[in-house]
Design an enzyme around this catalytic site. Structure first.
Site, PDB file in Angstrom:
ATOM      1  CB  CYS A  24      -0.905   0.022   1.126  1.00 46.39           C
ATOM      2  SG  CYS A  24      -0.398  -0.033   2.730  1.00 46.39           S
ATOM      3  CG  HIS A  68      -4.548   1.306   4.278  1.00 45.98           C
ATOM      4  ND1 HIS A  68      -3.902   0.419   3.360  1.00 45.98           N
ATOM      5  CD2 HIS A  68      -5.610   1.907   3.745  1.00 45.98           C
ATOM      6  CE1 HIS A  68      -4.505   0.362   2.409  1.00 45.98           C
ATOM      7  NE2 HIS A  68      -5.614   1.384   2.501  1.00 45.98           N
TER       8      HIS A  68
END
Length: 346
Positions: free
Chosen positions: A91, A170
């Protein structure tokens, strides 16, 4: 690294890491800066700003896909280059690429990313994510920042899956496309449209503030970075502009001297001011060069495994009877120092 992660390693959330990662992909005249303020004036002082990367603690799929989502809506928009995240650990690079590949008209992407964008442009988001996962050049650059393992582990032994008590982080990105602000989160099915905005740098601060407001009071584990143009290039261009202005004034000064004019003092004062401005710009270039040198040094250290050295040093100190006193002294020093907060990493 386990096969379930598609052989993509975890990398640290750090502007030096991200800047070198971008350069190693072949992108030029781009750097990453950590942000401590969402004030639009602060962001404008860093222009050109191509996009923002936001790191936050993952709250679980149910909460992340809740009704709020900062008033944005998931949309299907072919004008936005969006790739779904197919595997874990990618990510960080995916958030960076979400910005670079959507600002390709303003950024020199280089051969690797230009070819990838050309290949993946006509694919749906899930296939774009799969193409990214299997792009050897991008994966190799990402994995060049793998942290050395402290201890040897059995590669065939399954890793413990993350539980509810584990802190998972994230990366997502915010980028303007055709006058609208988009949130690009690879775990969603498409880009989140935050609406039309004449000043996206003003709007993005509001969106991120609202996003952080959805967490419990006192939560501070966020990290925000800006993908911007290389400051050294911008400063060098400003120096060239100052040099041109000085040349014009020097010619004017010479003419006034020939005419024995009384306006010499004013022109000389303006030249002195420009020379002072030039010196300040050169100082800023030196600071930027020093920062890039530190990035290079720190990144080199990140890739080294110091465990064998530490082991041998501790062993030698123990044999000489100085290890235990040194440990006690270090513990005492640590107790007397204020606690420092680590930057969250993904």
């Amino acid at each position: 690294m386990s096969n379930e992660n598609g052989n993509w390693c975890l990398i640290e959330s750090d502007p030096g890491v991200f800047t070198e990662l971008i350069h190693n992909m072949g992108v030029r005249d781009v750097q990453v800066e950590e942000l401590y303020s969402l004030d639009s004036d602060t962001l404008r002082s860093m222009e050109p700003v191509f996009g923002l990367i936001f790191l936050f603690k993952w709250q679980g799929a149910a909460l992340q896909s809740g009704a709020k989502q900062n008033a944005g809506q998931v949309v299907d928009n072919n004008d936005v280059f969006f790739a779904q995240q197919i595997i874990q650990n990618a990510c960080a690079t995916q958030a960076i690429l979400s910005i670079l590949l959507n600002r390709e008209s303003e950024i020199e992407l280089g051969e690797t990313l230009t070819n990838f964008r050309s290949f993946a442009s006509d694919l749906p988001p899930d296939m774009r994510g799969l193409a990214l996962t299997n792009c050897d050049q991008i994966r190799e650059v990402h994995n060049s920042f793998v942290r050395p393992e402290s201890f040897l582990t059995d590669p065939d032994e399954p890793k413990r899956p993350a539980g509810e008590d584990d802190d998972l982080y994230h990366f997502i990105s915010y980028v303007p496309v055709n006058g609208r602000l988009y949130e690009l989160d690879g775990l969603r099915r498409g880009p989140v449209d935050h609406g039309k905005s004449a000043d996206w740098l003003e709007r993005v601060g509001e969106v991120i503030q609202q996003r952080m407001g959805e967490y419990k009071e006192g939560e501070i584990r966020f990290n925000l970075m800006a993908v911007i143009g290389d400051r050294r290039k911008k400063l060098t261009e400003q120096i060239s502009g100052v040099d041109r202005d000085i040349s014009v004034l020097m010619a004017e000064l010479e003419k006034l001297r020939l005419e024995d004019s009384k306006d010499l003092g004013d022109v000389e004062s303006r030249i002195a001011g420009l020379n002072s401005e030039r010196a300040e710009l050169e100082h800023l270039v030196d600071l930027e060069n020093g920062k890039f040198a530190r990035y290079q040094f720190d990144n080199a250290l990140r890739k080294l495994n110091f465990i064998p050295f530490v082991y041998q040093l501790a062993r030698a100190m123990a044999e000489k009877g100085v290890l235990e006193p040194a440990v006690d002294k270090a513990k005492e020093k640590a107790r007397n120092q204020p606690r420092r907060q680590q930057r969250p990493a993904m």
